[in-house]
Design a protein around this motif. Structure first.
Motif, PDB file in Angstrom:
ATOM      1  N   GLU A  80      78.163  88.243  59.443  1.00 18.77           N
ATOM      2  CA  GLU A  80      78.653  87.214  58.517  1.00 18.77           C
ATOM      3  C   GLU A  80      79.993  86.645  58.979  1.00 18.77           C
ATOM      4  O   GLU A  80      80.243  85.443  58.880  1.00 18.77           O
ATOM      5  CB  GLU A  80      78.792  87.809  57.114  1.00 18.77           C
ATOM      6  CG  GLU A  80      77.472  88.169  56.449  1.00 18.77           C
ATOM      7  CD  GLU A  80      77.655  88.936  55.164  1.00 18.77           C
ATOM      8  OE1 GLU A  80      76.659  89.121  54.444  1.00 18.77           O
ATOM      9  OE2 GLU A  80      78.788  89.378  54.874  1.00 18.77           O
ATOM     10  N   GLU A  81      80.860  87.527  59.481  1.00 21.17           N
ATOM     11  CA  GLU A  81      82.213  87.119  59.838  1.00 21.17           C
ATOM     12  C   GLU A  81      82.302  86.395  61.178  1.00 21.17           C
ATOM     13  O   GLU A  81      83.218  85.608  61.396  1.00 21.17           O
ATOM     14  CB  GLU A  81      83.125  88.355  59.864  1.00 21.17           C
ATOM     15  CG  GLU A  81      83.333  88.975  58.484  1.00 21.17           C
ATOM     16  CD  GLU A  81      84.113  90.282  58.531  1.00 21.17           C
ATOM     17  OE1 GLU A  81      84.359  90.789  59.661  1.00 21.17           O
ATOM     18  OE2 GLU A  81      84.460  90.810  57.456  1.00 21.17           O
ATOM     19  N   ARG A  82      81.325  86.643  62.068  1.00 21.85           N
ATOM     20  CA  ARG A  82      81.438  86.063  63.420  1.00 21.85           C
ATOM     21  C   ARG A  82      80.299  85.121  63.801  1.00 21.85           C
ATOM     22  O   ARG A  82      80.501  84.235  64.639  1.00 21.85           O
ATOM     23  CB  ARG A  82      81.512  87.180  64.462  1.00 21.85           C
ATOM     24  CG  ARG A  82      82.761  88.051  64.365  1.00 21.85           C
ATOM     25  CD  ARG A  82      82.988  88.800  65.651  1.00 21.85           C
ATOM     26  NE  ARG A  82      81.925  89.766  65.900  1.00 21.85           N
ATOM     27  CZ  ARG A  82      81.522  90.146  67.121  1.00 21.85           C
ATOM     28  NH1 ARG A  82      82.088  89.613  68.189  1.00 21.85           N
ATOM     29  NH2 ARG A  82      80.569  91.053  67.259  1.00 21.85           N
ATOM     30  N   PHE A  83      79.122  85.296  63.203  1.00 26.45           N
ATOM     31  CA  PHE A  83      77.949  84.556  63.684  1.00 26.45           C
ATOM     32  C   PHE A  83      77.231  83.742  62.612  1.00 26.45           C
ATOM     33  O   PHE A  83      76.188  83.154  62.891  1.00 26.45           O
ATOM     34  CB  PHE A  83      76.937  85.512  64.330  1.00 26.45           C
ATOM     35  CG  PHE A  83      77.522  86.392  65.400  1.00 26.45           C
ATOM     36  CD1 PHE A  83      78.094  85.831  66.531  1.00 26.45           C
ATOM     37  CD2 PHE A  83      77.525  87.766  65.271  1.00 26.45           C
ATOM     38  CE1 PHE A  83      78.638  86.632  67.524  1.00 26.45           C
ATOM     39  CE2 PHE A  83      78.068  88.583  66.255  1.00 26.45           C
ATOM     40  CZ  PHE A  83      78.630  88.013  67.381  1.00 26.45           C
ATOM     41  N   SER A  84      77.752  83.692  61.393  1.00 29.83           N
ATOM     42  CA  SER A  84      77.061  82.939  60.347  1.00 29.83           C
ATOM     43  C   SER A  84      77.104  81.455  60.661  1.00 29.83           C
ATOM     44  O   SER A  84      78.033  80.950  61.314  1.00 29.83           O
ATOM     45  CB  SER A  84      77.688  83.201  58.979  1.00 29.83           C
ATOM     46  OG  SER A  84      78.946  82.563  58.887  1.00 29.83           O
ATOM     47  N   SER A  85      76.094  80.731  60.190  1.00 33.37           N
ATOM     48  CA  SER A  85      76.037  79.291  60.426  1.00 33.37           C
ATOM     49  C   SER A  85      77.271  78.589  59.879  1.00 33.37           C
ATOM     50  O   SER A  85      77.795  77.652  60.496  1.00 33.37           O
ATOM     51  CB  SER A  85      74.766  78.711  59.795  1.00 33.37           C
ATOM     52  OG  SER A  85      74.688  79.014  58.418  1.00 33.37           O
ATOM     53  N   THR A  86      77.770  79.045  58.746  1.00 37.98           N
ATOM     54  CA  THR A  86      78.955  78.431  58.142  1.00 37.98           C
ATOM     55  C   THR A  86      80.166  78.526  59.072  1.00 37.98           C
ATOM     56  O   THR A  86      80.900  77.544  59.272  1.00 37.98           O
ATOM     57  CB  THR A  86      79.285  79.102  56.800  1.00 37.98           C
ATOM     58  OG1 THR A  86      78.163  78.982  55.926  1.00 37.98           O
ATOM     59  CG2 THR A  86      80.514  78.472  56.155  1.00 37.98           C
ATOM     60  N   ILE A  87      80.357  79.696  59.645  1.00 35.00           N
ATOM     61  CA  ILE A  87      81.486  79.908  60.561  1.00 35.00           C
ATOM     62  C   ILE A  87      81.356  79.013  61.788  1.00 35.00           C
ATOM     63  O   ILE A  87      82.318  78.346  62.201  1.00 35.00           O
ATOM     64  CB  ILE A  87      81.555  81.389  60.987  1.00 35.00           C
ATOM     65  CG1 ILE A  87      81.888  82.284  59.785  1.00 35.00           C
ATOM     66  CG2 ILE A  87      82.550  81.588  62.125  1.00 35.00           C
ATOM     67  CD1 ILE A  87      83.281  82.121  59.255  1.00 35.00           C
ATOM     68  N   ILE A  88      80.169  78.975  62.390  1.00 25.73           N
ATOM     69  CA  ILE A  88      79.972  78.220  63.631  1.00 25.73           C
ATOM     70  C   ILE A  88      80.073  76.718  63.375  1.00 25.73           C
ATOM     71  O   ILE A  88      80.679  75.979  64.170  1.00 25.73           O
ATOM     72  CB  ILE A  88      78.617  78.583  64.262  1.00 25.73           C
ATOM     73  CG1 ILE A  88      78.512  80.103  64.465  1.00 25.73           C
ATOM     74  CG2 ILE A  88      78.425  77.839  65.568  1.00 25.73           C
ATOM     75  CD1 ILE A  88      79.665  80.737  65.210  1.00 25.73           C
ATOM     76  N   ILE A  89      79.502  76.259  62.277  1.00 24.33           N
ATOM     77  CA  ILE A  89      79.599  74.833  61.909  1.00 24.33           C
ATOM     78  C   ILE A  89      81.060  74.418  61.762  1.00 24.33           C
ATOM     79  O   ILE A  89      81.479  73.373  62.278  1.00 24.33           O
ATOM     80  CB  ILE A  89      78.803  74.567  60.614  1.00 24.33           C
ATOM     81  CG1 ILE A  89      77.295  74.595  60.917  1.00 24.33           C
ATOM     82  CG2 ILE A  89      79.207  73.251  59.971  1.00 24.33           C
ATOM     83  CD1 ILE A  89      76.428  74.703  59.685  1.00 24.33           C
ATOM     84  N   ASN A  90      81.853  75.240  61.096  1.00 25.85           N
ATOM     85  CA  ASN A  90      83.273  74.917  60.917  1.00 25.85           C
ATOM     86  C   ASN A  90      84.022  74.905  62.246  1.00 25.85           C
ATOM     87  O   ASN A  90      84.911  74.065  62.458  1.00 25.85           O
ATOM     88  CB  ASN A  90      83.925  75.911  59.947  1.00 25.85           C
ATOM     89  CG  ASN A  90      83.521  75.665  58.506  1.00 25.85           C
ATOM     90  OD1 ASN A  90      83.126  74.558  58.146  1.00 25.85           O
ATOM     91  ND2 ASN A  90      83.603  76.689  57.673  1.00 25.85           N
ATOM     92  N   HIS A  91      83.679  75.828  63.138  1.00 28.45           N
ATOM     93  CA  HIS A  91      84.328  75.848  64.458  1.00 28.45           C
ATOM     94  C   HIS A  91      84.082  74.534  65.197  1.00 28.45           C
ATOM     95  O   HIS A  91      85.020  73.958  65.790  1.00 28.45           O
ATOM     96  CB  HIS A  91      83.792  77.011  65.292  1.00 28.45           C
ATOM     97  CG  HIS A  91      84.330  78.356  64.917  1.00 28.45           C
ATOM     98  ND1 HIS A  91      85.546  78.525  64.312  1.00 28.45           N
ATOM     99  CD2 HIS A  91      83.822  79.607  65.096  1.00 28.45           C
ATOM    100  CE1 HIS A  91      85.765  79.817  64.097  1.00 28.45           C
ATOM    101  NE2 HIS A  91      84.730  80.492  64.572  1.00 28.45           N
ATOM    102  N   TYR A  92      82.836  74.059  65.167  1.00 23.30           N
ATOM    103  CA  TYR A  92      82.521  72.808  65.869  1.00 23.30           C
ATOM    104  C   TYR A  92      83.200  71.611  65.209  1.00 23.30           C
ATOM    105  O   TYR A  92      83.757  70.744  65.894  1.00 23.30           O
ATOM    106  CB  TYR A  92      81.007  72.592  65.938  1.00 23.30           C
ATOM    107  CG  TYR A  92      80.359  73.264  67.118  1.00 23.30           C
ATOM    108  CD1 TYR A  92      80.668  72.889  68.426  1.00 23.30           C
ATOM    109  CD2 TYR A  92      79.423  74.278  66.943  1.00 23.30           C
ATOM    110  CE1 TYR A  92      80.076  73.496  69.518  1.00 23.30           C
ATOM    111  CE2 TYR A  92      78.819  74.898  68.038  1.00 23.30           C
ATOM    112  CZ  TYR A  92      79.152  74.505  69.317  1.00 23.30           C
ATOM    113  OH  TYR A  92      78.568  75.115  70.401  1.00 23.30           O
ATOM    114  N   LEU A  93      83.177  71.562  63.890  1.00 27.72           N
ATOM    115  CA  LEU A  93      83.809  70.427  63.206  1.00 27.72           C
ATOM    116  C   LEU A  93      85.313  70.380  63.463  1.00 27.72           C
ATOM    117  O   LEU A  93      85.898  69.307  63.642  1.00 27.72           O
ATOM    118  CB  LEU A  93      83.523  70.494  61.705  1.00 27.72           C
ATOM    119  CG  LEU A  93      82.077  70.199  61.292  1.00 27.72           C
ATOM    120  CD1 LEU A  93      81.890  70.446  59.804  1.00 27.72           C
ATOM    121  CD2 LEU A  93      81.675  68.775  61.655  1.00 27.72           C
ATOM    122  N   GLU A  94      85.948  71.546  63.491  1.00 28.00           N
ATOM    123  CA  GLU A  94      87.380  71.593  63.807  1.00 28.00           C
ATOM    124  C   GLU A  94      87.636  71.101  65.229  1.00 28.00           C
ATOM    125  O   GLU A  94      88.618  70.384  65.483  1.00 28.00           O
ATOM    126  CB  GLU A  94      87.896  73.029  63.634  1.00 28.00           C
ATOM    127  CG  GLU A  94      87.984  73.475  62.187  1.00 28.00           C
ATOM    128  CD  GLU A  94      88.229  74.975  62.050  1.00 28.00           C
ATOM    129  OE1 GLU A  94      88.421  75.646  63.100  1.00 28.00           O
ATOM    130  OE2 GLU A  94      88.226  75.474  60.914  1.00 28.00           O
TER     131      GLU A  94
END
Length: 341
Positions: A317-331
């Motif tokens: 959840e903390e490293r590989f969730s879709s929410t985390i990855i989506i936010n990394h790309y948008l940033e």
């Protein structure tokens, strides 16, 4: 943001069965749209997406005419529309006409990067307009001596994978991936035999490795070692969730290996050979174990009960969730847009 995303032409987005890159693209698109961004996708005509689809007429990346047709389509649309950024998971050649212009361009590598092409692209590109990502630091670190590069892991939609806290006493080991030598299917069989554990093998058999299956896998199939073929998302969820551990005895430098994150989403530990991105993904004693030899992998099976499946899910959840990855790309998109003003 108004975002253009480029996929390779061979598989639809998302894929029905095999196709890790196309699955990641689909995850990003659906997440972006839910957040209010406008997304256009260049992809296989059978793609099922919420984005505006521009379907390829050329369906082979190895066919020069198909590449030319697809490049023409992509750049015709990019020129006619005022995109904020273009993000390619396809061939770097697709971006060639856009390199000298101001439009921010992000090229993501999910496999070993073509460093010669990257160096040429940087030479041709407008300053601050072209950046790269790798699906692991193993990939991005190869690019960074020559171009701006960032590591962004692949992610999984946690809503697809059910956390399973308790498994059966006779829970099997699982191998899931393409059936070919570098994936180590034959090694998974050796581990299962040596530990007296059941093994379920799932995945597609590439035509060029049918002989490998016939000679190295099929003779060892039995009541305890079974091959079930390719699996869809629902079947994968059940398979990984019911496993004692997911085995990844790779004999190559795996750029990421999305199935590791999918197993962890179910709470299932990963036992993998320490190659490619594995040292970044597997945290020994937390979400699994990494090792270097068959003998070490055999010995680690007995340590699996020491692992807490809740901690494995939490790490996912903390490293590989879709929410985390989506936010990394948008940033990263916003950073590129700001740097290119």
């Amino acid at each position: 943001m108004k975002i253009a995303i480029i996929a390779d032409p061979e598989l639809p987005v998302p894929p029905l069965l095999y196709g890790g890159i196309e699955r990641i693209i689909s995850m990003l698109i659906e997440g972006y749209i839910k957040l209010g961004h406008k997304v256009s996708l260049f992809a296989h005509p059978d793609s099922n997406t919420s984005a505006k689809l521009f379907a390829y007429s050329g369906l082979s990346s190895s066919n020069k005419l198909d590449v030319i047709k697809n490049t023409f389509l992509i750049n015709r649309i990019l020129i006619k529309n005022n995109f904020d950024i273009v993000h390619s998971f396809g061939r770097l050649a697709y971006l060639l006409p856009q390199l000298p212009v101001k439009l921010p361009k992000l090229m993501s590598y999910q496999r070993e990067p073509s460093l010669g092409q990257i160096k040429k692209a940087i030479t041709l590109s407008r300053k601050n307009s072209l950046s790269f990502t790798g699906c692991s630091a193993y990939i991005s670190n190869q690019i960074s001596p020559f171009a701006t590069s960032y590591p962004i892991f692949n992610g999984v939609d946690l809503s697809i994978y059910d956390f399973v806290e308790k498994i059966k006493e006779d829970a099997p080991l699982v191998f899931l991936g393409r059936i070919e030598p570098i994936k180590g299917t034959h090694i998974a069989i050796k581990v299962a035999q040596a530990t007296n554990k059941r093994l379920i093998i799932a995945g597609n058999i590439p035509a060029e490795y049918q002989n490998y299956f016939e000679q190295e896998i099929k003779p060892y199939l039995s009541d305890t070692i079974t091959y079930i073929g390719p699996v869809n998302d629902s079947q994968k969820n059940k398979l990984l969730g019911s496993a004692l551990a997911f085995l990844m005895p790779i004999e190559w430098n795996e750029p990421f290996g999305i199935v590791m994150a999918e197993a962890m989403a179910c709470g299932t530990p990963v036992i993998a050979f320490n190659r490619g991105s594995v040292p970044e993904i597997v945290i020994n004693g937390i979400n699994g174990f990494s090792c270097n030899t068959v003998e070490e992998m055999i010995g680690l099976i007995g340590k699996v009960p020491q692992l807490n499946r809740q901690n494995i899910r939490r790490d996912c959840e903390e490293r590989f969730s879709s929410t985390i990855i989506i936010n990394h790309y948008l940033e990263l998109y916003q950073k590129m847009i700001d740097n290119n003003k």
